[in-house]
Design a protein around this motif. Structure first.
Motif, PDB file in Angstrom:
ATOM      1  N   ASP A  22       0.828  -1.211   0.000  1.00  0.00           N
ATOM      2  CA  ASP A  22       0.000   0.000   0.000  1.00  0.00           C
ATOM      3  C   ASP A  22       0.863   1.262   0.000  1.00  0.00           C
ATOM      4  O   ASP A  22       0.575   2.229  -0.718  1.00  0.00           O
ATOM      5  CB  ASP A  22      -0.938   0.019   1.211  1.00  0.00           C
ATOM      6  CG  ASP A  22      -1.996  -1.077   1.159  1.00  0.00           C
ATOM      7  OD1 ASP A  22      -2.204  -1.683   0.075  1.00  0.00           O
ATOM      8  OD2 ASP A  22      -2.610  -1.342   2.217  1.00  0.00           O
ATOM      9  N   LEU A  23       1.920   1.255   0.804  1.00  0.00           N
ATOM     10  CA  LEU A  23       2.814   2.420   0.866  1.00  0.00           C
ATOM     11  C   LEU A  23       3.530   2.645  -0.461  1.00  0.00           C
ATOM     12  O   LEU A  23       3.696   3.790  -0.900  1.00  0.00           O
ATOM     13  CB  LEU A  23       3.839   2.233   1.986  1.00  0.00           C
ATOM     14  CG  LEU A  23       3.309   2.355   3.408  1.00  0.00           C
ATOM     15  CD1 LEU A  23       4.354   1.867   4.401  1.00  0.00           C
ATOM     16  CD2 LEU A  23       2.892   3.784   3.716  1.00  0.00           C
ATOM     17  N   ARG A  24       3.965   1.574  -1.086  1.00  0.00           N
ATOM     18  CA  ARG A  24       4.636   1.715  -2.389  1.00  0.00           C
ATOM     19  C   ARG A  24       3.691   2.301  -3.442  1.00  0.00           C
ATOM     20  O   ARG A  24       4.096   3.127  -4.262  1.00  0.00           O
ATOM     21  CB  ARG A  24       5.203   0.372  -2.835  1.00  0.00           C
ATOM     22  CG  ARG A  24       6.439  -0.025  -2.055  1.00  0.00           C
ATOM     23  CD  ARG A  24       6.994  -1.353  -2.489  1.00  0.00           C
ATOM     24  NE  ARG A  24       8.262  -1.629  -1.822  1.00  0.00           N
ATOM     25  CZ  ARG A  24       8.706  -2.836  -1.562  1.00  0.00           C
ATOM     26  NH1 ARG A  24       8.009  -3.905  -1.927  1.00  0.00           N
ATOM     27  NH2 ARG A  24       9.867  -3.002  -0.948  1.00  0.00           N
ATOM     28  N   GLU A  25       2.431   1.875  -3.415  1.00  0.00           N
ATOM     29  CA  GLU A  25       1.449   2.424  -4.353  1.00  0.00           C
ATOM     30  C   GLU A  25       1.189   3.900  -4.049  1.00  0.00           C
ATOM     31  O   GLU A  25       1.133   4.733  -4.962  1.00  0.00           O
ATOM     32  CB  GLU A  25       0.148   1.624  -4.301  1.00  0.00           C
ATOM     33  CG  GLU A  25      -0.965   2.172  -5.179  1.00  0.00           C
ATOM     34  CD  GLU A  25      -0.632   2.181  -6.671  1.00  0.00           C
ATOM     35  OE1 GLU A  25      -1.351   2.877  -7.417  1.00  0.00           O
ATOM     36  OE2 GLU A  25       0.329   1.525  -7.107  1.00  0.00           O
ATOM     37  N   GLU A  26       1.035   4.236  -2.770  1.00  0.00           N
ATOM     38  CA  GLU A  26       0.827   5.635  -2.389  1.00  0.00           C
ATOM     39  C   GLU A  26       2.026   6.472  -2.816  1.00  0.00           C
ATOM     40  O   GLU A  26       1.883   7.581  -3.329  1.00  0.00           O
ATOM     41  CB  GLU A  26       0.616   5.749  -0.875  1.00  0.00           C
ATOM     42  CG  GLU A  26       0.336   7.167  -0.414  1.00  0.00           C
ATOM     43  CD  GLU A  26       0.104   7.280   1.087  1.00  0.00           C
ATOM     44  OE1 GLU A  26       0.000   8.420   1.568  1.00  0.00           O
ATOM     45  OE2 GLU A  26       0.029   6.251   1.784  1.00  0.00           O
ATOM     46  N   ARG A  27       3.241   5.939  -2.628  1.00  0.00           N
ATOM     47  CA  ARG A  27       4.439   6.673  -3.015  1.00  0.00           C
ATOM     48  C   ARG A  27       4.450   6.919  -4.522  1.00  0.00           C
ATOM     49  O   ARG A  27       4.806   8.001  -4.987  1.00  0.00           O
ATOM     50  CB  ARG A  27       5.700   5.910  -2.604  1.00  0.00           C
ATOM     51  CG  ARG A  27       6.940   6.764  -2.803  1.00  0.00           C
ATOM     52  CD  ARG A  27       8.217   5.981  -2.862  1.00  0.00           C
ATOM     53  NE  ARG A  27       9.345   6.874  -2.917  1.00  0.00           N
ATOM     54  CZ  ARG A  27       9.683   7.618  -3.971  1.00  0.00           C
ATOM     55  NH1 ARG A  27       8.958   7.589  -5.068  1.00  0.00           N
ATOM     56  NH2 ARG A  27      10.734   8.407  -3.925  1.00  0.00           N
ATOM     57  N   ARG A  28       4.078   5.897  -5.287  1.00  0.00           N
ATOM     58  CA  ARG A  28       4.036   6.034  -6.748  1.00  0.00           C
ATOM     59  C   ARG A  28       3.079   7.152  -7.155  1.00  0.00           C
ATOM     60  O   ARG A  28       3.393   7.977  -8.009  1.00  0.00           O
ATOM     61  CB  ARG A  28       3.621   4.705  -7.387  1.00  0.00           C
ATOM     62  CG  ARG A  28       3.689   4.703  -8.912  1.00  0.00           C
ATOM     63  CD  ARG A  28       3.098   3.434  -9.502  1.00  0.00           C
ATOM     64  NE  ARG A  28       1.663   3.324  -9.294  1.00  0.00           N
ATOM     65  CZ  ARG A  28       0.727   4.034  -9.940  1.00  0.00           C
ATOM     66  NH1 ARG A  28       1.073   4.908 -10.859  1.00  0.00           N
ATOM     67  NH2 ARG A  28      -0.555   3.855  -9.693  1.00  0.00           N
ATOM     68  N   LEU A  29       1.913   7.199  -6.505  1.00  0.00           N
ATOM     69  CA  LEU A  29       0.921   8.231  -6.822  1.00  0.00           C
ATOM     70  C   LEU A  29       1.402   9.627  -6.441  1.00  0.00           C
ATOM     71  O   LEU A  29       1.246  10.579  -7.209  1.00  0.00           O
ATOM     72  CB  LEU A  29      -0.407   7.922  -6.131  1.00  0.00           C
ATOM     73  CG  LEU A  29      -1.133   6.660  -6.613  1.00  0.00           C
ATOM     74  CD1 LEU A  29      -2.322   6.347  -5.724  1.00  0.00           C
ATOM     75  CD2 LEU A  29      -1.551   6.815  -8.061  1.00  0.00           C
ATOM     76  N   VAL A  30       1.992   9.751  -5.256  1.00  0.00           N
ATOM     77  CA  VAL A  30       2.487  11.060  -4.807  1.00  0.00           C
ATOM     78  C   VAL A  30       3.636  11.517  -5.706  1.00  0.00           C
ATOM     79  O   VAL A  30       3.685  12.678  -6.112  1.00  0.00           O
ATOM     80  CB  VAL A  30       2.922  11.016  -3.322  1.00  0.00           C
ATOM     81  CG1 VAL A  30       3.628  12.305  -2.918  1.00  0.00           C
ATOM     82  CG2 VAL A  30       1.713  10.779  -2.424  1.00  0.00           C
TER      83      VAL A  30
END
Length: 157
Positions: A22-30
């Motif tokens: 989840d954090l990796r996906e959030e990081r990708r989006l940010v």
């Protein structure tokens, strides 16, 4: 925590792995919202960019922390079954006769069963104990005791 390799339960591992994804996906989006910092914009745009850059740093730190925790768990191997350790499921009996199955873990672990952190008074009292041992610990209401009934996945017997 001691910094030494400590095991985690399979359930806690799954929770950490999901959080990591989840954090990796959030990081990708940010990261996708950041613009070229050399372009000229108003102060509000610059403040927004700085906020997102700070968010990326926080995400990167948490991603690194989880990765290190999973690596340490790999080095530690499975949770002990002969003595209570981090990752153990412990059956305890309290003086009123009630029994409960507790997971000895870390704050980061999201579990369906009651979690006792290894650095809490009860967690510290349980670490290194065996079935039949009586532990003494402090609570907000004063001193308390419990008996280790079982260690492993069975819970209290």
């Amino acid at each position: 925590m001691t910094g030494e390799p400590e095991p985690i339960s399979a359930q806690a591992r799954r929770a950490l792995e999901q959080e990591l994804a989840d954090l990796r996906e959030e990081r990708r989006l940010v990261a996708g919202t950041l613009r070229d910092t050399t372009s000229v914009g108003d102060q509000a745009d610059q403040a927004d960019e700085l906020q997102r850059a700070d968010q990326l740093q926080r995400l990167d730190r948490r991603i690194e922390d989880i990765g290190e925790r999973l690596d340490r768990a790999d080095l530690a191997g499975p949770a002990p079954t002969d003595v209570v350790g981090v990752g153990s499921t412990v059956g305890v009996r309290f003086p009123d006769g009630s029994t409960e199955s507790l997971q000895i873990g870390e704050v980061a672990e999201a579990l369906d069963q009651p979690l006792v952190t290894a650095d809490s008074p009860l967690g510290r009292a349980l670490l290194g104990r065996r079935p039949g041992d009586t532990v003494h610990y402090d609570t907000p209401d004063g001193p308390a005791t419990a008996v280790v009934v079982s260690i492993g996945t069975d819970g209290p017997s």
